[in-house]
Scaffold this motif. Structure first.
Motif, PDB file in Angstrom:
ATOM      1  N   UNK A 108       2.301   8.862  -4.839  1.00 60.14           N
ATOM      2  CA  UNK A 108       2.013  10.198  -5.364  1.00 60.14           C
ATOM      3  C   UNK A 108       0.732  10.798  -4.790  1.00 60.14           C
ATOM      4  N   UNK A 109       0.159  10.159  -3.792  1.00 68.45           N
ATOM      5  CA  UNK A 109      -1.070  10.672  -3.170  1.00 68.45           C
ATOM      6  C   UNK A 109      -0.720  11.733  -2.137  1.00 68.45           C
ATOM      7  N   UNK A 110      -1.402  12.851  -2.204  1.00 68.32           N
ATOM      8  CA  UNK A 110      -1.174  13.941  -1.261  1.00 68.32           C
ATOM      9  C   UNK A 110      -2.155  13.912  -0.092  1.00 68.32           C
ATOM     10  N   UNK A 111      -3.201  13.097  -0.229  1.00 68.87           N
ATOM     11  CA  UNK A 111      -4.166  12.925   0.850  1.00 68.87           C
ATOM     12  C   UNK A 111      -4.764  11.533   0.706  1.00 68.87           C
ATOM     13  N   UNK A 112      -4.789  10.783   1.814  1.00 68.42           N
ATOM     14  CA  UNK A 112      -5.224   9.394   1.765  1.00 68.42           C
ATOM     15  C   UNK A 112      -6.383   9.151   2.716  1.00 68.42           C
ATOM     16  N   UNK A 113      -7.428   8.537   2.193  1.00 68.15           N
ATOM     17  CA  UNK A 113      -8.598   8.152   2.973  1.00 68.15           C
ATOM     18  C   UNK A 113      -8.657   6.630   2.991  1.00 68.15           C
ATOM     19  N   UNK A 114      -8.762   6.048   4.174  1.00 63.76           N
ATOM     20  CA  UNK A 114      -8.823   4.592   4.306  1.00 63.76           C
ATOM     21  C   UNK A 114     -10.173   4.184   4.870  1.00 63.76           C
ATOM     22  N   UNK A 115     -10.797   3.201   4.260  1.00 64.38           N
ATOM     23  CA  UNK A 115     -12.088   2.712   4.732  1.00 64.38           C
ATOM     24  C   UNK A 115     -11.877   1.629   5.782  1.00 64.38           C
ATOM     25  N   UNK A 154       0.831  -1.205   0.000  1.00 65.89           N
ATOM     26  CA  UNK A 154       0.000   0.000   0.000  1.00 65.89           C
ATOM     27  C   UNK A 154       0.863   1.252   0.000  1.00 65.89           C
ATOM     28  N   UNK A 155       1.954   1.225   0.745  1.00 69.54           N
ATOM     29  CA  UNK A 155       2.830   2.401   0.796  1.00 69.54           C
ATOM     30  C   UNK A 155       3.315   2.781  -0.603  1.00 69.54           C
ATOM     31  N   UNK A 156       3.686   1.796  -1.405  1.00 69.03           N
ATOM     32  CA  UNK A 156       4.155   2.098  -2.761  1.00 69.03           C
ATOM     33  C   UNK A 156       3.014   2.587  -3.646  1.00 69.03           C
ATOM     34  N   UNK A 157       1.809   2.097  -3.423  1.00 69.10           N
ATOM     35  CA  UNK A 157       0.657   2.549  -4.205  1.00 69.10           C
ATOM     36  C   UNK A 157       0.279   3.989  -3.889  1.00 69.10           C
ATOM     37  N   UNK A 165      -4.897  11.896  13.287  1.00 68.51           N
ATOM     38  CA  UNK A 165      -6.219  11.869  12.668  1.00 68.51           C
ATOM     39  C   UNK A 165      -6.811  13.267  12.552  1.00 68.51           C
ATOM     40  N   UNK A 166      -6.639  14.086  13.576  1.00 67.23           N
ATOM     41  CA  UNK A 166      -7.201  15.433  13.537  1.00 67.23           C
ATOM     42  C   UNK A 166      -6.524  16.307  12.495  1.00 67.23           C
ATOM     43  N   UNK A 180      -1.422  -0.388   7.899  1.00 65.26           N
ATOM     44  CA  UNK A 180      -1.945   0.243   6.681  1.00 65.26           C
ATOM     45  C   UNK A 180      -2.856   1.412   7.017  1.00 65.26           C
ATOM     46  N   UNK A 181      -3.670   1.270   8.053  1.00 67.35           N
ATOM     47  CA  UNK A 181      -4.532   2.379   8.472  1.00 67.35           C
ATOM     48  C   UNK A 181      -3.714   3.593   8.895  1.00 67.35           C
ATOM     49  N   UNK A 182      -2.547   3.326   9.461  1.00 71.48           N
ATOM     50  CA  UNK A 182      -1.693   4.425   9.928  1.00 71.48           C
ATOM     51  C   UNK A 182      -1.154   5.255   8.766  1.00 71.48           C
ATOM     52  N   UNK A 183      -1.225   4.752   7.539  1.00 73.77           N
ATOM     53  CA  UNK A 183      -0.769   5.514   6.375  1.00 73.77           C
ATOM     54  C   UNK A 183      -1.805   6.538   5.920  1.00 73.77           C
ATOM     55  N   UNK A 184      -3.003   6.450   6.465  1.00 76.10           N
ATOM     56  CA  UNK A 184      -4.089   7.318   6.016  1.00 76.10           C
ATOM     57  C   UNK A 184      -4.084   8.649   6.742  1.00 76.10           C
TER      58      UNK A 184
END
Length: 228
Positions: free
Chosen positions: A70-77, A64-67, A202-203, A123-127
């Protein structure tokens, strides 16, 4: 704003096909797959039904980190019971949050986890922020294709926002703020307070562009007062 959908280790080809179909129906086209070849099975294309171009343009990554490179903001479900942090946004709450960020972030990623176990805590911590769909059922679970459709429907209006010009983007501003906050916690000797650190991270994801800039200024002033 460009919104990339990321599926982490999907096990069933049918689910990938359903996700692609949901994306195409709502106007999304950028799909990434992590640690899976399910999309290569014939069943994926059969279920996609008219969304073959989404499957053809899939990008694959080992982690997931490699995917998210180039993301500047990540939302994880995530299901609420699995969330590492207490706060999470519903799809309805997520829409205005991303709408504000469309003015200063070029690419956002929306991440969906494994069908049986979701995303790991690492993985959630990457969001930047977590999101979940409130449900009445005792066993809160949506099929992967259904979940993708819920979010694509809710966020489809964001596709009408033109991406900001490259010269207007400071894409690393939020990530830099996170690093600064981590360093400050370390200097203050409270980095081991995982509950507080998690709450803070998170905040930060909820901050507007103006608030992010102001907090940078505040941390800069604090850093100048610290020894060393």
């Amino acid at each position: 704003m460009q919104i990339t959908i990321i599926l982490v280790a999907p096990a069933r080809a049918e689910n990938v096909g359903a996700a692609a179909r949901a994306m195409k129906t709502m106007g999304f086209s950028q799909l990434r797959i992590v640690d899976s070849e399910a999309h290569l099975q014939p069943a994926a294309r059969y279920v996609a039904h008219g969304s073959g171009d989404v499957l053809d343009n899939i990008q694959t990554f080992p982690t997931l980190a490699s995917a998210l490179h180039d993301a500047q903001f990540t939302v994880a479900t995530t299901a609420r019971s699995r969330a590492r942090f207490h706060y999470y946004a519903t799809p309805q709450e997520l829409q205005p949050l991303l709408e504000e960020k469309a003015g200063w972030i070029k690419r956002a990623a929306l991440v969906f986890g494994r069908e049986d176990s979701g995303l790991t805590n690492e993985e959630l911590a990457l969001a930047d922020i977590l999101t979940g769909v409130p449900m009445v059922a005792d066993y809160p679970s949506l099929n992967l294709g259904q979940a993708v459709m819920v979010y694509c429907y809710q966020l489809s209006s964001l596709l009408q926002h033109a991406s900001p010009a490259a010269s207007e983007i400071d894409g690393g501003q939020l990530q830099a703020l996170r690093r600064r906050a981590d360093r400050l916690l370390d200097v203050l000797g409270v980095a081991d307070d995982h509950k507080m650190a998690g709450w803070l991270q998170q905040r930060l994801g909820q901050l507007t562009h103006r608030d992010t800039a102001m907090l940078h200024r505040l941390l800069h002033d604090i850093e100048k007062k610290l020894p060393g």
